[in-house]
Design a protein around this motif. Sequence first.
Motif, PDB file in Angstrom:
ATOM      1  N   VAL A 200      34.993  34.472  39.377  1.00 49.79           N
ATOM      2  CA  VAL A 200      35.279  34.677  38.048  1.00 49.79           C
ATOM      3  C   VAL A 200      36.132  35.977  37.862  1.00 49.79           C
ATOM      4  CG1 VAL A 200      34.174  35.255  35.712  1.00 49.79           C
ATOM      5  CG2 VAL A 200      32.935  33.881  37.324  1.00 49.79           C
ATOM      6  N   SER A 201      37.304  35.822  37.202  1.00 49.76           N
ATOM      7  CA  SER A 201      38.266  36.760  37.193  1.00 49.76           C
ATOM      8  C   SER A 201      38.388  37.563  35.913  1.00 49.76           C
ATOM      9  CB  SER A 201      39.674  36.160  37.449  1.00 49.76           C
ATOM     10  OG  SER A 201      39.982  35.325  36.493  1.00 49.76           O
ATOM     11  N   GLY A 202      38.991  38.822  36.128  1.00 45.85           N
ATOM     12  CA  GLY A 202      39.157  39.599  34.918  1.00 45.85           C
ATOM     13  C   GLY A 202      40.130  40.715  35.238  1.00 45.85           C
ATOM     14  N   THR A 203      40.339  41.496  34.106  1.00 46.75           N
ATOM     15  CA  THR A 203      41.488  42.561  34.541  1.00 46.75           C
ATOM     16  C   THR A 203      40.951  43.785  33.663  1.00 46.75           C
ATOM     17  OG1 THR A 203      42.619  42.249  32.355  1.00 46.75           O
ATOM     18  CG2 THR A 203      43.077  40.861  34.065  1.00 46.75           C
ATOM     19  N   PHE A 204      41.580  45.060  33.976  1.00 45.90           N
ATOM     20  CA  PHE A 204      41.205  46.092  33.381  1.00 45.90           C
ATOM     21  C   PHE A 204      42.247  47.020  33.517  1.00 45.90           C
ATOM     22  CE2 PHE A 204      39.184  46.847  37.568  1.00 45.90           C
ATOM     23  CZ  PHE A 204      39.848  48.169  37.843  1.00 45.90           C
ATOM     24  N   ARG A 205      42.566  48.135  32.517  1.00 45.19           N
ATOM     25  CA  ARG A 205      43.534  49.237  32.780  1.00 45.19           C
ATOM     26  C   ARG A 205      42.859  50.489  32.835  1.00 45.19           C
ATOM     27  NH1 ARG A 205      48.807  50.321  32.160  1.00 45.19           N
ATOM     28  NH2 ARG A 205      49.641  48.362  31.775  1.00 45.19           N
ATOM     29  N   THR A 206      43.076  51.243  33.800  1.00 43.01           N
ATOM     30  CA  THR A 206      42.778  52.560  33.839  1.00 43.01           C
ATOM     31  C   THR A 206      43.102  53.478  32.692  1.00 43.01           C
ATOM     32  OG1 THR A 206      44.224  52.781  35.336  1.00 43.01           O
ATOM     33  CG2 THR A 206      42.091  52.417  36.450  1.00 43.01           C
ATOM     34  N   GLY A 207      42.435  54.443  32.438  1.00 42.87           N
ATOM     35  CA  GLY A 207      42.786  55.397  31.449  1.00 42.87           C
ATOM     36  C   GLY A 207      44.023  56.359  31.919  1.00 42.87           C
ATOM     37  N   PRO A 208      44.888  56.800  30.885  1.00 39.36           N
ATOM     38  CA  PRO A 208      46.077  57.397  31.245  1.00 39.36           C
ATOM     39  C   PRO A 208      45.453  58.919  31.598  1.00 39.36           C
ATOM     40  CG  PRO A 208      45.839  57.700  28.855  1.00 39.36           C
ATOM     41  CD  PRO A 208      44.912  56.678  29.380  1.00 39.36           C
TER      42      PRO A 208
ATOM     43  N   GLY B 205      48.185  40.256  43.798  1.00 39.84           N
ATOM     44  CA  GLY B 205      46.881  39.667  44.142  1.00 39.84           C
ATOM     45  C   GLY B 205      45.783  40.417  44.579  1.00 39.84           C
ATOM     46  N   HIS B 206      44.727  39.807  44.909  1.00 41.52           N
ATOM     47  CA  HIS B 206      43.556  40.399  45.376  1.00 41.52           C
ATOM     48  C   HIS B 206      43.510  41.047  46.955  1.00 41.52           C
ATOM     49  CE1 HIS B 206      42.399  37.720  41.902  1.00 41.52           C
ATOM     50  NE2 HIS B 206      41.924  38.735  41.368  1.00 41.52           N
ATOM     51  N   GLY B 207      43.432  42.268  46.928  1.00 45.26           N
ATOM     52  CA  GLY B 207      43.701  42.914  48.340  1.00 45.26           C
ATOM     53  C   GLY B 207      42.392  43.408  48.780  1.00 45.26           C
ATOM     54  N   LEU B 208      41.459  44.142  47.876  1.00 43.21           N
ATOM     55  CA  LEU B 208      40.591  45.092  48.562  1.00 43.21           C
ATOM     56  C   LEU B 208      39.275  44.201  48.134  1.00 43.21           C
ATOM     57  CD1 LEU B 208      39.917  47.561  49.863  1.00 43.21           C
ATOM     58  CD2 LEU B 208      39.308  48.515  47.438  1.00 43.21           C
ATOM     59  N   GLU B 209      38.379  44.315  48.936  1.00 41.53           N
ATOM     60  CA  GLU B 209      37.014  43.791  48.511  1.00 41.53           C
ATOM     61  C   GLU B 209      36.028  44.770  48.597  1.00 41.53           C
ATOM     62  OE1 GLU B 209      36.147  39.860  49.719  1.00 41.53           O
ATOM     63  OE2 GLU B 209      34.573  40.262  50.600  1.00 41.53           O
ATOM     64  N   VAL B 210      35.109  44.670  47.681  1.00 41.46           N
ATOM     65  CA  VAL B 210      33.816  45.761  47.481  1.00 41.46           C
ATOM     66  C   VAL B 210      32.593  44.922  47.295  1.00 41.46           C
ATOM     67  CG1 VAL B 210      33.321  47.617  45.776  1.00 41.46           C
ATOM     68  CG2 VAL B 210      35.852  47.097  46.120  1.00 41.46           C
TER      69      VAL B 210
ATOM     70  N   ARG C 175      25.470  37.877  49.150  1.00 41.00           N
ATOM     71  CA  ARG C 175      27.050  38.724  49.186  1.00 41.00           C
ATOM     72  C   ARG C 175      27.800  38.962  48.121  1.00 41.00           C
ATOM     73  NH1 ARG C 175      31.183  38.681  52.956  1.00 41.00           N
ATOM     74  NH2 ARG C 175      31.502  36.286  52.726  1.00 41.00           N
ATOM     75  N   PRO C 176      26.960  39.255  46.997  1.00 34.57           N
ATOM     76  CA  PRO C 176      27.763  39.573  45.646  1.00 34.57           C
ATOM     77  C   PRO C 176      28.924  40.594  46.115  1.00 34.57           C
ATOM     78  CG  PRO C 176      25.955  40.850  45.629  1.00 34.57           C
ATOM     79  CD  PRO C 176      25.737  39.964  46.768  1.00 34.57           C
ATOM     80  N   ARG C 177      30.020  40.143  45.252  1.00 34.21           N
ATOM     81  CA  ARG C 177      31.142  41.137  45.696  1.00 34.21           C
ATOM     82  C   ARG C 177      32.454  41.114  44.718  1.00 34.21           C
ATOM     83  NH1 ARG C 177      30.801  36.618  48.857  1.00 34.21           N
ATOM     84  NH2 ARG C 177      32.654  35.715  49.714  1.00 34.21           N
ATOM     85  N   LEU C 178      33.380  42.108  44.891  1.00 33.92           N
ATOM     86  CA  LEU C 178      34.578  41.949  44.005  1.00 33.92           C
ATOM     87  C   LEU C 178      35.832  41.973  44.748  1.00 33.92           C
ATOM     88  CD1 LEU C 178      34.966  44.028  40.612  1.00 33.92           C
ATOM     89  CD2 LEU C 178      36.716  44.414  42.633  1.00 33.92           C
ATOM     90  N   ARG C 179      36.663  41.457  44.335  1.00 33.90           N
ATOM     91  CA  ARG C 179      37.959  41.296  44.897  1.00 33.90           C
ATOM     92  C   ARG C 179      38.920  42.199  43.928  1.00 33.90           C
ATOM     93  NH1 ARG C 179      38.104  35.305  47.197  1.00 33.90           N
ATOM     94  NH2 ARG C 179      36.759  35.925  49.086  1.00 33.90           N
ATOM     95  N   LEU C 180      39.608  43.205  44.401  1.00 33.26           N
ATOM     96  CA  LEU C 180      40.561  43.978  43.488  1.00 33.26           C
ATOM     97  C   LEU C 180      42.107  43.864  43.864  1.00 33.26           C
ATOM     98  CD1 LEU C 180      40.450  46.104  41.150  1.00 33.26           C
ATOM     99  CD2 LEU C 180      40.574  47.556  42.871  1.00 33.26           C
ATOM    100  N   GLY C 181      42.787  43.931  43.131  1.00 27.90           N
ATOM    101  CA  GLY C 181      44.242  43.767  43.264  1.00 27.90           C
ATOM    102  C   GLY C 181      45.071  44.179  41.921  1.00 27.90           C
ATOM    103  N   ARG C 182      46.544  44.013  42.252  1.00 27.77           N
ATOM    104  CA  ARG C 182      47.334  44.006  41.051  1.00 27.77           C
ATOM    105  C   ARG C 182      47.863  42.764  40.873  1.00 27.77           C
ATOM    106  NH1 ARG C 182      49.022  49.550  41.836  1.00 27.77           N
ATOM    107  NH2 ARG C 182      50.676  49.393  40.401  1.00 27.77           N
ATOM    108  N   ALA C 183      48.304  42.573  39.479  1.00 26.83           N
ATOM    109  CA  ALA C 183      49.095  41.294  38.960  1.00 26.83           C
ATOM    110  C   ALA C 183      50.066  40.858  40.001  1.00 26.83           C
ATOM    111  CB  ALA C 183      49.276  41.356  37.618  1.00 26.83           C
TER     112      ALA C 183
END
Length: 545
Positions: A143-151, A94-99, A83-91
């Motif tokens: 393992v955590s990380g961050t990113f910013r989407t493009g404008p 917290g992490h709200g959505l799982e993919v 079950r490899p997966r990612l949890r996404l969220g906003r600072a």
Amino acid sequence: MEDSQGAGQDKGAGQELSRRRALTAAGLVAVAVPLATRRQAPALVRRAEIAGAPGPEQVHVQFGADAASQVAVSWAAPAAVSRPRLRLGRASSGHGLEVRAEERTYTEALTGETVFTYHARLDRLHPDTHYVYEVLNDGAAPVSGTFRTGPRGRSRGFRFTSFGDQAIPAPVGLGLGPWTANAGFIVPAVERLDPLFHLFNGDLCYANLSDVPVETWTSFFENNTRSAANRPWMPCAGNHENEVGNGPQGYLSYQTRFELPDNSSAEFGGNWYAFTVGPIRVISLNNDDICLQDGGFSGFRRDNVPNYASNGDNPYINGYSSGEQRQFLERELDRARRADEIDWIIVCMHQVSMSSAHFNGADLGIRQNWLPLFDQYGVDLVVAGHEHHFERTFPVRGTLPGSTLLTPAPQGTNRHEMDTSTGTVHMIIGGGGHSTPTPVTDFDKPHDGVLITSVGPGSPQTQRPSITTTEPAPWSAYRDLKTPYGFASFDVAPAEPGGTTSITVTHYGAELGSPLYTRRDQFVMRKSLGRQGPHDRLAGSAVTR
Ligand SMILES: [Fe+2]
Ligand SMILES: [Fe+2]
């Protein structure tokens, strides 16, 4: 959140609605994903974790075709995981959505090892937004990380960076592959500038030269994840990504490890692609398809990949796409040229079309195949490496009158300010960390260009020697003979139609063994934007071809 909701089958409309409400609370309502966890049974969701399972490593981020809304997060694990997966969220929430992540594997031809990689694709993200994520699998710590989407469009300025030819920060295996401390130092140097993304212009880790290529890749990603887990590092495939025996053209490792924008190619996914970020269309190319030089050859792989000869393994892959890449390039250039919202076309590729060093030299194949298209469609900037130093050109368009070598013609002599509506600026940024930087003695004196015009005889067993010549180099605007290691940053200042947009380019250089990357060179590229319709990228052109 999604974890605890576990549903045995697809949710009905009501369930979907409640899911959306929950996501809204987490600030994630606009996020949707192609690989959701909805189909997983509650029993699976709640099952006991597998103690001691290997966890995610080598985490890195990539933009999708639309940087404002699409991102992929990729990683590897030393064995298949559950079950490899990612949890996404906003600072803030917290992490709200799982993919769920997709697993892709390949088997290294040299050693027989199977490499497990995982890729979570995120779609419909908000533009210009900071996200947090964590990647995980059963039985392992996230393992955590961050990113910013493009404008979106011209809404705000941003910075990106580029270098190539990095290698790894310490030897692995027999130490056959290149490594330096600078391959490590350059990562925090880039990270300090907080770029939106990084263009890695090829020759990533030189695994094709290593006796332990899988370890080499691991070292590469573990070194770069300090930055690449927090911002997209967008690669192009260089000649050292050709690991003969790994797939028909040696790119299977590269293709498996990265999740890059779709190029509609059944065979060559990831080898070339394009994405839009703000008012820029970036096109990433694989020049081994059109270069004359025999750049993928490795004596070690020839002698040690099992059944090399009987498998028909061949590192010389000139012409491998049979024109498919060219068709892609022309289509992308045409689209970008017609798009009202695109002000800059930037190409990221590895081998160069101009160089004033007797290192590899520039490649006539690029001049024959790509430069006429760059001229026709008004490419603004090319970032490349392959030559392990820093050099840049004036805007070029067409060729010097009567030049049989297709020597590019400079359009201007101001090396501090350049108008890219008159031609394409080419940059060599190949000082990522390789242990053999271009020696000072390799720079042509007084200052001619060096060009590979053909190759001598060779075979899959014997590397074809490059045949080179020299040429006048009125295109060469600047070269750095003092600090072979370094990278460039690009500060993009958008403008509305009728205004003038600019990119300020700064080159940071360091000496061998030094972590100090200091400002060495700066120049500005500008262009005026038309008031209506597709702006005229070719205004003022003087094609001498
Ligand atoms: Fe290189
Ligand atoms: Fe190279």
